[in-house]
Design a protein around this motif. Structure first.
Motif, PDB file in Angstrom:
ATOM      1  N   THR A  28     -27.955   9.505  16.530  1.00  0.00           N
ATOM      2  CA  THR A  28     -26.848   8.984  15.720  1.00  0.00           C
ATOM      3  C   THR A  28     -25.599   9.845  15.928  1.00  0.00           C
ATOM      4  O   THR A  28     -24.751   9.937  15.059  1.00  0.00           O
ATOM      5  CB  THR A  28     -27.233   8.959  14.230  1.00  0.00           C
ATOM      6  OG1 THR A  28     -27.611  10.283  13.841  1.00  0.00           O
ATOM      7  CG2 THR A  28     -28.374   7.992  13.976  1.00  0.00           C
ATOM      8  N   TRP A  29     -25.518  10.503  17.078  1.00  0.00           N
ATOM      9  CA  TRP A  29     -24.378  11.330  17.438  1.00  0.00           C
ATOM     10  C   TRP A  29     -24.132  11.180  18.944  1.00  0.00           C
ATOM     11  O   TRP A  29     -24.961  10.650  19.671  1.00  0.00           O
ATOM     12  CB  TRP A  29     -24.620  12.809  17.110  1.00  0.00           C
ATOM     13  CG  TRP A  29     -25.682  13.440  17.960  1.00  0.00           C
ATOM     14  CD1 TRP A  29     -25.502  14.079  19.166  1.00  0.00           C
ATOM     15  CD2 TRP A  29     -27.081  13.470  17.712  1.00  0.00           C
ATOM     16  NE1 TRP A  29     -26.705  14.499  19.665  1.00  0.00           N
ATOM     17  CE2 TRP A  29     -27.702  14.137  18.785  1.00  0.00           C
ATOM     18  CE3 TRP A  29     -27.885  12.999  16.683  1.00  0.00           C
ATOM     19  CZ2 TRP A  29     -29.071  14.348  18.864  1.00  0.00           C
ATOM     20  CZ3 TRP A  29     -29.249  13.207  16.769  1.00  0.00           C
ATOM     21  CH2 TRP A  29     -29.829  13.875  17.838  1.00  0.00           C
ATOM     22  N   ASN A  37      -6.468  15.383  26.164  1.00  0.00           N
ATOM     23  CA  ASN A  37      -6.812  16.705  26.700  1.00  0.00           C
ATOM     24  C   ASN A  37      -7.893  17.431  25.909  1.00  0.00           C
ATOM     25  O   ASN A  37      -8.326  18.505  26.294  1.00  0.00           O
ATOM     26  CB  ASN A  37      -5.560  17.594  26.744  1.00  0.00           C
ATOM     27  CG  ASN A  37      -4.668  17.249  27.898  1.00  0.00           C
ATOM     28  OD1 ASN A  37      -5.135  16.869  28.962  1.00  0.00           O
ATOM     29  ND2 ASN A  37      -3.367  17.365  27.693  1.00  0.00           N
ATOM     30  N   GLU A  38      -8.314  16.872  24.792  1.00  0.00           N
ATOM     31  CA  GLU A  38      -9.280  17.528  23.906  1.00  0.00           C
ATOM     32  C   GLU A  38     -10.705  17.078  24.237  1.00  0.00           C
ATOM     33  O   GLU A  38     -10.961  15.892  24.435  1.00  0.00           O
ATOM     34  CB  GLU A  38      -8.957  17.179  22.455  1.00  0.00           C
ATOM     35  CG  GLU A  38      -9.808  17.904  21.447  1.00  0.00           C
ATOM     36  CD  GLU A  38      -9.336  19.317  21.171  1.00  0.00           C
ATOM     37  OE1 GLU A  38     -10.136  20.106  20.661  1.00  0.00           O
ATOM     38  OE2 GLU A  38      -8.168  19.641  21.463  1.00  0.00           O
ATOM     39  N   ILE A  39     -11.628  18.038  24.295  1.00  0.00           N
ATOM     40  CA  ILE A  39     -13.046  17.740  24.468  1.00  0.00           C
ATOM     41  C   ILE A  39     -13.781  18.290  23.255  1.00  0.00           C
ATOM     42  O   ILE A  39     -13.704  19.491  22.970  1.00  0.00           O
ATOM     43  CB  ILE A  39     -13.620  18.355  25.757  1.00  0.00           C
ATOM     44  CG1 ILE A  39     -12.936  17.735  26.985  1.00  0.00           C
ATOM     45  CG2 ILE A  39     -15.131  18.147  25.832  1.00  0.00           C
ATOM     46  CD1 ILE A  39     -13.363  18.344  28.305  1.00  0.00           C
ATOM     47  N   LEU A  40     -14.432  17.410  22.530  1.00  0.00           N
ATOM     48  CA  LEU A  40     -15.236  17.791  21.365  1.00  0.00           C
ATOM     49  C   LEU A  40     -16.702  17.652  21.728  1.00  0.00           C
ATOM     50  O   LEU A  40     -17.104  16.675  22.361  1.00  0.00           O
ATOM     51  CB  LEU A  40     -14.912  16.886  20.180  1.00  0.00           C
ATOM     52  CG  LEU A  40     -13.453  16.864  19.735  1.00  0.00           C
ATOM     53  CD1 LEU A  40     -13.256  15.828  18.639  1.00  0.00           C
ATOM     54  CD2 LEU A  40     -13.039  18.229  19.248  1.00  0.00           C
ATOM     55  N   MET A  41     -17.503  18.613  21.302  1.00  0.00           N
ATOM     56  CA  MET A  41     -18.928  18.580  21.594  1.00  0.00           C
ATOM     57  C   MET A  41     -19.732  18.787  20.327  1.00  0.00           C
ATOM     58  O   MET A  41     -19.360  19.581  19.471  1.00  0.00           O
ATOM     59  CB  MET A  41     -19.270  19.672  22.615  1.00  0.00           C
ATOM     60  CG  MET A  41     -18.728  19.360  24.000  1.00  0.00           C
ATOM     61  SD  MET A  41     -18.656  20.798  25.068  1.00  0.00           S
ATOM     62  CE  MET A  41     -17.011  21.404  24.681  1.00  0.00           C
ATOM     63  N   SER A  42     -20.833  18.074  20.249  1.00  0.00           N
ATOM     64  CA  SER A  42     -21.769  18.291  19.149  1.00  0.00           C
ATOM     65  C   SER A  42     -22.422  19.648  19.328  1.00  0.00           C
ATOM     66  O   SER A  42     -22.407  20.222  20.424  1.00  0.00           O
ATOM     67  CB  SER A  42     -22.853  17.211  19.159  1.00  0.00           C
ATOM     68  OG  SER A  42     -22.312  15.961  18.834  1.00  0.00           O
ATOM     69  N   LYS A  69     -25.431  23.839  28.912  1.00  0.00           N
ATOM     70  CA  LYS A  69     -25.183  22.459  28.479  1.00  0.00           C
ATOM     71  C   LYS A  69     -23.701  22.250  28.170  1.00  0.00           C
ATOM     72  O   LYS A  69     -23.119  21.227  28.534  1.00  0.00           O
ATOM     73  CB  LYS A  69     -26.014  22.138  27.225  1.00  0.00           C
ATOM     74  CG  LYS A  69     -27.496  21.995  27.489  1.00  0.00           C
ATOM     75  CD  LYS A  69     -28.195  21.668  26.179  1.00  0.00           C
ATOM     76  CE  LYS A  69     -29.641  21.333  26.364  1.00  0.00           C
ATOM     77  NZ  LYS A  69     -30.281  20.906  25.101  1.00  0.00           N
ATOM     78  N   ILE A  70     -23.108  23.226  27.514  1.00  0.00           N
ATOM     79  CA  ILE A  70     -21.683  23.133  27.179  1.00  0.00           C
ATOM     80  C   ILE A  70     -20.856  23.075  28.461  1.00  0.00           C
ATOM     81  O   ILE A  70     -19.942  22.254  28.589  1.00  0.00           O
ATOM     82  CB  ILE A  70     -21.271  24.307  26.275  1.00  0.00           C
ATOM     83  CG1 ILE A  70     -21.911  24.121  24.888  1.00  0.00           C
ATOM     84  CG2 ILE A  70     -19.753  24.451  26.187  1.00  0.00           C
ATOM     85  CD1 ILE A  70     -21.835  25.337  23.992  1.00  0.00           C
ATOM     86  N   ARG A 135     -33.411  29.128  17.757  1.00  0.00           N
ATOM     87  CA  ARG A 135     -32.795  30.306  17.148  1.00  0.00           C
ATOM     88  C   ARG A 135     -31.279  30.272  17.220  1.00  0.00           C
ATOM     89  O   ARG A 135     -30.605  31.007  16.501  1.00  0.00           O
ATOM     90  CB  ARG A 135     -33.313  31.562  17.856  1.00  0.00           C
ATOM     91  CG  ARG A 135     -34.826  31.700  17.709  1.00  0.00           C
ATOM     92  CD  ARG A 135     -35.397  32.742  18.613  1.00  0.00           C
ATOM     93  NE  ARG A 135     -35.016  34.070  18.167  1.00  0.00           N
ATOM     94  CZ  ARG A 135     -35.588  35.171  18.602  1.00  0.00           C
ATOM     95  NH1 ARG A 135     -36.554  35.117  19.483  1.00  0.00           N
ATOM     96  NH2 ARG A 135     -35.187  36.335  18.161  1.00  0.00           N
ATOM     97  N   VAL A 136     -30.720  29.400  18.096  1.00  0.00           N
ATOM     98  CA  VAL A 136     -29.276  29.364  18.341  1.00  0.00           C
ATOM     99  C   VAL A 136     -28.807  27.918  18.479  1.00  0.00           C
ATOM    100  O   VAL A 136     -29.449  27.120  19.166  1.00  0.00           O
ATOM    101  CB  VAL A 136     -28.919  30.121  19.645  1.00  0.00           C
ATOM    102  CG1 VAL A 136     -27.428  30.074  19.920  1.00  0.00           C
ATOM    103  CG2 VAL A 136     -29.419  31.552  19.611  1.00  0.00           C
ATOM    104  N   GLU A 137     -27.693  27.598  17.847  1.00  0.00           N
ATOM    105  CA  GLU A 137     -26.997  26.336  18.070  1.00  0.00           C
ATOM    106  C   GLU A 137     -25.518  26.672  18.197  1.00  0.00           C
ATOM    107  O   GLU A 137     -25.009  27.524  17.466  1.00  0.00           O
ATOM    108  CB  GLU A 137     -27.218  25.358  16.930  1.00  0.00           C
ATOM    109  CG  GLU A 137     -26.535  24.021  17.148  1.00  0.00           C
ATOM    110  CD  GLU A 137     -26.993  22.927  16.205  1.00  0.00           C
ATOM    111  OE1 GLU A 137     -26.228  21.949  16.049  1.00  0.00           O
ATOM    112  OE2 GLU A 137     -28.099  23.031  15.630  1.00  0.00           O
ATOM    113  N   ILE A 138     -24.846  26.009  19.149  1.00  0.00           N
ATOM    114  CA  ILE A 138     -23.433  26.314  19.382  1.00  0.00           C
ATOM    115  C   ILE A 138     -22.632  25.017  19.466  1.00  0.00           C
ATOM    116  O   ILE A 138     -22.999  24.103  20.196  1.00  0.00           O
ATOM    117  CB  ILE A 138     -23.231  27.124  20.682  1.00  0.00           C
ATOM    118  CG1 ILE A 138     -24.019  28.439  20.628  1.00  0.00           C
ATOM    119  CG2 ILE A 138     -21.739  27.401  20.916  1.00  0.00           C
ATOM    120  CD1 ILE A 138     -23.964  29.257  21.905  1.00  0.00           C
ATOM    121  N   GLU A 139     -21.537  24.987  18.708  1.00  0.00           N
ATOM    122  CA  GLU A 139     -20.530  23.938  18.826  1.00  0.00           C
ATOM    123  C   GLU A 139     -19.416  24.513  19.684  1.00  0.00           C
ATOM    124  O   GLU A 139     -19.062  25.685  19.535  1.00  0.00           O
ATOM    125  CB  GLU A 139     -19.925  23.586  17.472  1.00  0.00           C
ATOM    126  CG  GLU A 139     -20.847  22.921  16.504  1.00  0.00           C
ATOM    127  CD  GLU A 139     -20.118  22.656  15.193  1.00  0.00           C
ATOM    128  OE1 GLU A 139     -19.186  21.826  15.177  1.00  0.00           O
ATOM    129  OE2 GLU A 139     -20.482  23.305  14.209  1.00  0.00           O
TER     130      GLU A 139
END
Length: 152
Positions: A28-29, A37-42, A69-70, A135-139
């Protein structure tokens, strides 16, 4: 302002497709969207690598998977590592901050070399992520008209 005038001003939203970071059919994302020019990532995690590993991945290893992944999403959106200007990092154990920092330092070394800058960052300890082994999540946030490797 008419809707036609707004449409002419507002950048078109484009879903970013990175083969190594596929959107799940049941999700659902969206993993990444480009607006001009903007890139938004979950928020990205090391899943499914954490589930497929013979041994649990360390916070350092998970961070490198997440940053990979980013990078894939930013590159699929037409950018490069120097375009990433902000990271929001969530860890389940604040003691992992040094290992996360080491991974980030290594990953962005070429961007920060020769007077460049690391992305701005926030680090937050949370009680848990979607799967217990994570253990880690990054936006991450990127702009194609920003290059931190040229920040002086």
């Amino acid at each position: 302002m008419s809707s036609n005038a707004q449409a002419a001003i507002a950048p078109k939203a484009e879903r970013i497709h990175a083969p190594t970071v596929p959107d799940l059919g049941t999700a659902t994302w969206t993993n990444g969207i480009r607006f001009g020019n903007e890139i938004l990532m979950s928020g990205m995690t090391a899943h499914p690598a954490t589930r497929n590993a013979a041994q649990p991945l360390t916070a350092y290893e998970q961070t490198l998977v997440v940053l990979g992944k980013i990078r894939a999403l930013v590159e699929a959106g037409g950018g490069h590592l120097g375009n990433i200007y902000k990271l929001v990092v969530y860890v389940t154990d604040i003691a992992d901050k040094d290992e996360v920092g080491r991974a980030r330092r290594e990953f962005f070394a070429d961007v920060a070399a020769n007077g460049g800058a690391y992305p701005c960052s926030t680090l937050v300890a949370v009680s848990g992520l979607v799967f217990p082994e994570l253990r880690v999540e990054i936006e991450a946030f990127a702009r194609l008209d920003i290059d931190l490797s040229e920040a002086g």
